[in-house]
Write an enzyme that holds these catalytic residues in place. Structure first.
Site, short mmCIF file in Angstrom:
data_model
loop_
_atom_site.label_atom_id
_atom_site.label_comp_id
_atom_site.label_asym_id
_atom_site.label_seq_id
_atom_site.Cartn_x
_atom_site.Cartn_y
_atom_site.Cartn_z
N ARG A 189 7.52 6.39 7.64
CA ARG A 189 7.16 5.01 8.35
C ARG A 189 8.45 4.77 9.05
NH1 ARG A 189 5.16 2.17 3.48
NH2 ARG A 189 4.92 0.11 4.81
N LYS A 208 7.31 -9.04 7.33
CA LYS A 208 6.55 -9.89 8.28
C LYS A 208 5.22 -10.38 7.64
CE LYS A 208 5.70 -5.79 10.33
NZ LYS A 208 6.49 -4.86 9.41
N ARG A 221 7.50 -3.19 -3.78
CA ARG A 221 6.41 -4.08 -3.37
C ARG A 221 5.17 -3.91 -4.38
NH1 ARG A 221 4.34 -4.48 2.57
NH2 ARG A 221 4.88 -1.92 2.10
N ARG A 256 1.14 0.21 -3.16
CA ARG A 256 0.26 0.76 -1.95
C ARG A 256 0.69 2.11 -2.06
NH1 ARG A 256 1.44 -2.89 3.57
NH2 ARG A 256 1.90 -0.89 4.14
N ARG A 282 2.28 -2.00 18.16
CA ARG A 282 3.50 -0.96 17.66
C ARG A 282 3.87 0.09 18.66
NH1 ARG A 282 1.86 -1.79 11.85
NH2 ARG A 282 3.37 -0.58 10.80
P1 AP5 Z 1 6.36 -7.58 3.38
O1 AP5 Z 1 6.19 -8.67 3.74
O2 AP5 Z 1 5.08 -6.87 2.79
O3 AP5 Z 1 6.74 -6.49 4.67
P2 AP5 Z 1 5.83 -6.17 6.00
O4 AP5 Z 1 7.26 -6.17 6.94
O5 AP5 Z 1 4.74 -6.99 6.18
O6 AP5 Z 1 5.96 -4.54 5.66
P3 AP5 Z 1 4.64 -3.54 5.83
O7 AP5 Z 1 5.11 -2.39 4.78
O8 AP5 Z 1 3.35 -4.30 5.42
O9 AP5 Z 1 4.73 -3.40 7.13
P4 AP5 Z 1 4.26 -1.93 7.83
O10 AP5 Z 1 4.26 -2.24 9.20
O11 AP5 Z 1 4.72 -0.61 7.27
O12 AP5 Z 1 2.57 -2.01 6.77
P5 AP5 Z 1 1.30 -2.20 7.75
O13 AP5 Z 1 0.52 -2.58 6.49
O14 AP5 Z 1 1.35 -2.99 8.87
O15 AP5 Z 1 7.41 -7.32 2.28
C1 AP5 Z 1 7.79 -6.40 1.69
C2 AP5 Z 1 8.51 -6.54 0.49
O16 AP5 Z 1 9.46 -7.11 0.39
C3 AP5 Z 1 7.52 -7.09 -0.39
O17 AP5 Z 1 7.54 -6.84 -1.93
C4 AP5 Z 1 8.10 -8.64 -0.56
O18 AP5 Z 1 7.81 -9.46 -1.74
C5 AP5 Z 1 9.42 -8.46 -0.37
N1 AP5 Z 1 10.06 -9.23 0.54
C6 AP5 Z 1 9.76 -10.15 1.90
N2 AP5 Z 1 10.53 -10.89 2.08
C7 AP5 Z 1 11.55 -10.90 1.42
C8 AP5 Z 1 12.85 -11.59 1.45
N3 AP5 Z 1 13.29 -12.26 2.51
N4 AP5 Z 1 13.64 -11.49 0.32
C9 AP5 Z 1 13.40 -10.49 -0.68
N5 AP5 Z 1 12.30 -9.75 -0.63
C10 AP5 Z 1 11.54 -9.83 0.13
O19 AP5 Z 1 0.57 -0.78 8.10
C11 AP5 Z 1 0.30 0.40 7.34
C12 AP5 Z 1 0.17 1.39 8.08
O20 AP5 Z 1 -1.30 1.39 8.88
C13 AP5 Z 1 1.03 1.95 9.27
O21 AP5 Z 1 1.88 2.82 8.65
C14 AP5 Z 1 0.00 2.54 10.04
O22 AP5 Z 1 -0.53 3.86 9.73
C15 AP5 Z 1 -1.26 1.96 10.12
N6 AP5 Z 1 -1.11 0.74 11.22
C16 AP5 Z 1 -1.16 -0.58 11.00
N7 AP5 Z 1 -0.96 -1.47 12.05
C17 AP5 Z 1 -1.05 -0.32 13.07
C18 AP5 Z 1 -0.92 -0.43 14.63
N8 AP5 Z 1 -0.63 -1.52 15.25
N9 AP5 Z 1 -1.09 0.81 15.27
C19 AP5 Z 1 -1.07 1.92 14.37
N10 AP5 Z 1 -1.12 2.21 13.27
C20 AP5 Z 1 -1.06 0.80 12.50
#
Ligand code: AP5
Length: 214
Positions: free
Chosen positions: A169, A12, A125, A158, A86
């Protein structure tokens, strides 16, 4: 206002960076906002830290408060939301917030990726400590190991990308977030995107369906 929906590691944040770069829209990641709050040691950060370390969702009222503040500060809603909403309560809260701005959700893009690919992406990552750019040790490596290509800052793994937290997760996503797929499908807003391939292919599938305003 666009929502990028998908499991942790679906890409994302990576695809949002490509889409906003081209269109001038704002990429808003609640995960990034929370990590900044944790780093700053703010009251929200102190509250969120324990949830994030375990891979649990931060309470809905905290998240909706953060988004409300952001909307009030920016004054417009040309957003690509990444990682929000979410839960159903967040989705309904978002509708109420947008209504106050005379806006609505224009489209929801579900990034679909098999579980084993998600795990591999999260394990590899690396993120820049300074500018937040995202890399992958094999798929998108930095030119110099440990050094961000964009700003020269140090990269790190991370803390929630360890094996046990990743597993939780992914389970939390299935239990608490997947119901939003049906919620938005019923409203005719859902676009399913095959996000297992190259990020450019993911970007093109999304760009083809973005509202004309973009
Ligand atoms: P990346 O683009 O970083 O993936 P992402 O989908 O953004 O994954 P996240 O882990 O950031 O999502 P998340 O939802 O768990 O974490 P968030 O920070 O929102 O890509 C991942 C890897 O793959 C990278 O290394 C990239 O280079 C590689 N890649 C990407 N695309 C690729 C492709 N096409 N081909 C090959 N490689 C590729 O949330 C963290 C925490 O915050 C949660 O666990 C929760 O505790 C809290 N939180 C955040 N938002 C909320 C909410 N709305 N409600 C409640 N808690 C929340």
């Amino acid at each position: 206002m666009i929502i990028l929906l998908g499991a942790p590691g679906a890409g994302k944040g990576t695809v949002a960076a490509l889409l906003t770069g081209a269109n001038g829209w704002r990429h808003v990641s609640t995960g990034d906002m929370l990590r900044e709050a944790v780093k700053a040691g703010s009251p929200v950060g102190l509250q969120a830290k324990a949830y994030m370390e375990k891979g649990e969702l931060v309470p809905d009222d905290v998240i909706l408060g953060l988004v409300r503040e952001r909307l009030a500060a920016d004054g417009d809603v040309r957003y690509l939301f990444d990682g929000f909403p979410r839960t159903r309560a967040q989705a309904e809260g978002l509708d109420r917030l947008l209504a106050a701005f005379g806006a609505r959700v224009d489209g929801v893009f579900l990034l679909e990726v098999p579980r084993e690919v998600l795990i591999d992406r999260l394990a590899g990552r690396r993120v820049c400590r300074q500018c937040g750019a995202v890399f992958h040790v094999r798929n998108m490596p930095t030119r110099v190991e440990g050094v961000c290509d964009r700003c020269g800052g140090p990269t790190y793994q991370r803390p929630d990308d360890n094996e046990a937290t990743v597993a939780n997760r992914l389970d939390v996503y299935q239990r608490q977030t997947e119901e939003l797929i049906g919620f938005y499908r019923a409203r005719g807003l859902l676009h399913v995107v095959d996000a297992a391939g190259a990020v450019e292919a993911t970007r093109d599938q999304i760009a083809a369906h973005l509202p004309a305003a973009m």
